[in-house]
Design a protein around this motif. Structure first.
Motif, short mmCIF file in Angstrom:
data_model
loop_
_atom_site.label_atom_id
_atom_site.label_comp_id
_atom_site.label_asym_id
_atom_site.label_seq_id
_atom_site.Cartn_x
_atom_site.Cartn_y
_atom_site.Cartn_z
N PRO A 163 19.77 92.63 55.63
CA PRO A 163 19.59 92.49 54.65
C PRO A 163 17.45 92.91 54.52
N ALA A 164 17.01 93.94 53.58
CA ALA A 164 15.85 94.29 53.44
C ALA A 164 15.67 93.22 52.36
N PRO A 165 13.38 92.99 53.22
CA PRO A 165 13.12 91.18 52.87
C PRO A 165 13.23 91.63 51.04
N VAL A 166 12.61 90.72 50.22
CA VAL A 166 12.58 91.08 48.81
C VAL A 166 11.73 90.26 49.04
N ALA A 167 10.31 90.59 48.38
CA ALA A 167 8.96 90.95 47.85
C ALA A 167 9.49 89.31 46.57
N ALA A 168 8.78 88.05 46.98
CA ALA A 168 9.07 87.42 45.53
C ALA A 168 8.11 86.94 44.73
N GLN A 169 8.60 87.10 43.41
CA GLN A 169 8.39 87.71 41.87
C GLN A 169 8.29 86.64 41.84
N ALA A 170 6.82 86.45 40.98
CA ALA A 170 6.39 85.27 40.49
C ALA A 170 7.28 85.54 38.85
N PRO A 171 7.71 84.27 38.71
CA PRO A 171 8.21 84.22 36.44
C PRO A 171 7.28 84.60 35.67
N ALA A 172 7.90 86.00 34.71
CA ALA A 172 6.50 85.87 34.11
C ALA A 172 6.04 84.37 33.44
N PRO A 173 4.85 84.95 33.14
CA PRO A 173 4.66 83.68 31.81
C PRO A 173 4.72 83.53 30.63
N LYS A 174 5.29 82.33 30.67
CA LYS A 174 6.15 81.93 29.27
C LYS A 174 4.78 82.30 27.60
N ALA A 175 4.61 82.70 26.62
CA ALA A 175 4.22 82.65 26.15
C ALA A 175 3.32 81.89 25.47
N ALA A 176 2.17 81.02 25.45
CA ALA A 176 1.66 80.11 25.05
C ALA A 176 2.30 80.13 23.81
N PRO A 177 2.57 78.52 23.01
CA PRO A 177 2.73 78.82 21.53
C PRO A 177 1.68 78.99 20.84
N ALA A 178 1.74 78.84 19.50
CA ALA A 178 0.14 79.39 18.88
C ALA A 178 -0.35 78.30 18.64
N ALA A 179 -1.60 78.11 18.03
CA ALA A 179 -1.92 76.61 17.54
C ALA A 179 -1.35 76.51 16.06
N VAL A 180 -0.88 75.29 15.67
CA VAL A 180 -0.67 75.14 14.52
C VAL A 180 -1.86 74.17 13.84
N PRO A 181 -2.20 74.94 12.46
CA PRO A 181 -2.84 74.02 11.56
C PRO A 181 -2.68 72.54 11.72
N ALA A 182 -4.10 72.04 11.53
CA ALA A 182 -3.68 70.02 11.05
C ALA A 182 -2.97 70.19 10.38
N GLY A 183 -1.74 69.12 10.22
CA GLY A 183 -0.84 68.06 8.63
C GLY A 183 0.14 69.82 9.03
N ALA A 184 -0.25 70.97 9.61
CA ALA A 184 1.09 72.42 9.67
C ALA A 184 2.85 70.99 10.15
N GLN A 185 3.43 71.61 10.42
CA GLN A 185 4.41 71.32 11.00
C GLN A 185 5.13 72.19 11.32
N THR A 186 5.51 72.21 12.06
CA THR A 186 6.31 73.91 12.93
C THR A 186 8.58 73.44 12.22
N VAL A 187 8.37 74.84 12.60
CA VAL A 187 10.47 74.49 11.67
C VAL A 187 10.62 75.81 13.99
N ILE A 188 11.38 74.57 14.15
CA ILE A 188 12.08 75.48 15.26
C ILE A 188 13.79 75.42 15.88
N ALA A 189 14.31 76.20 16.42
CA ALA A 189 15.46 76.17 16.32
C ALA A 189 16.11 75.17 17.78
#
Length: 130
Positions: A40-66
């Motif tokens: 088999p042809a060697p396959v270059a190891a690919q790093a997983p795409a970094p997950k986007a960091a969650p946006a900063a939530v202002p103090a006192g705010a709540q997030t609604v998540i799935a």
């Protein structure tokens, strides 16, 4: 006749595939024959795409998540709207069922991160309530 080479469980096979147009068939069957496996042809190891960091939530705010993966069928809010605790703000289809996603507190919608037709995963932030 088209030739294809596939690998299944480490074994390489060569297939002859006949394209059939309409209901007419010549009666020939595709034959498969094992091909000696090559290195088999060697396959270059690919790093997983970094997950986007969650946006900063202002103090006192709540997030609604799935709460589960699914598809957004309805968005009943927009940025700047006032909502009451328990108000249905999203409809999420998961496993052929429509699930109501409700506001978890009274407040003003500061950001909506989901749109109709969007597929979401468990834990995705759908909206921010301030």
């Amino acid at each position: 006749m088209k030739k294809f080479q596939i690998t299944f469980k480490g074994q390489v096979y060569e297939l002859d595939v006949e394209e059939i147009s309409g209901a007419a068939s010549t009666g020939k069957k595709a034959a498969s024959s094992p091909v000696p496996p090559s290195a088999p042809a060697p396959v270059a190891a690919q790093a997983p795409a970094p997950k986007a960091a969650p946006a900063a939530v202002p103090a006192g705010a709540q997030t609604v998540i799935a709460p589960m993966p699914g598809k957004i069928l309805a968005v009943n809010i927009k940025a700047g709207d006032s909502v009451k605790r328990g108000q249905v703000i999203f409809i999420l289809e998961a496993m052929k069922m429509q699930n109501e996603i409700m506001a978890n507190q009274d407040g003003k919608v500061s950001k909506v991160n989901a749109a109709v037709g969007q597929t979401v995963s468990t834990g995705d932030v759908l909206a921010v309530l301030g």
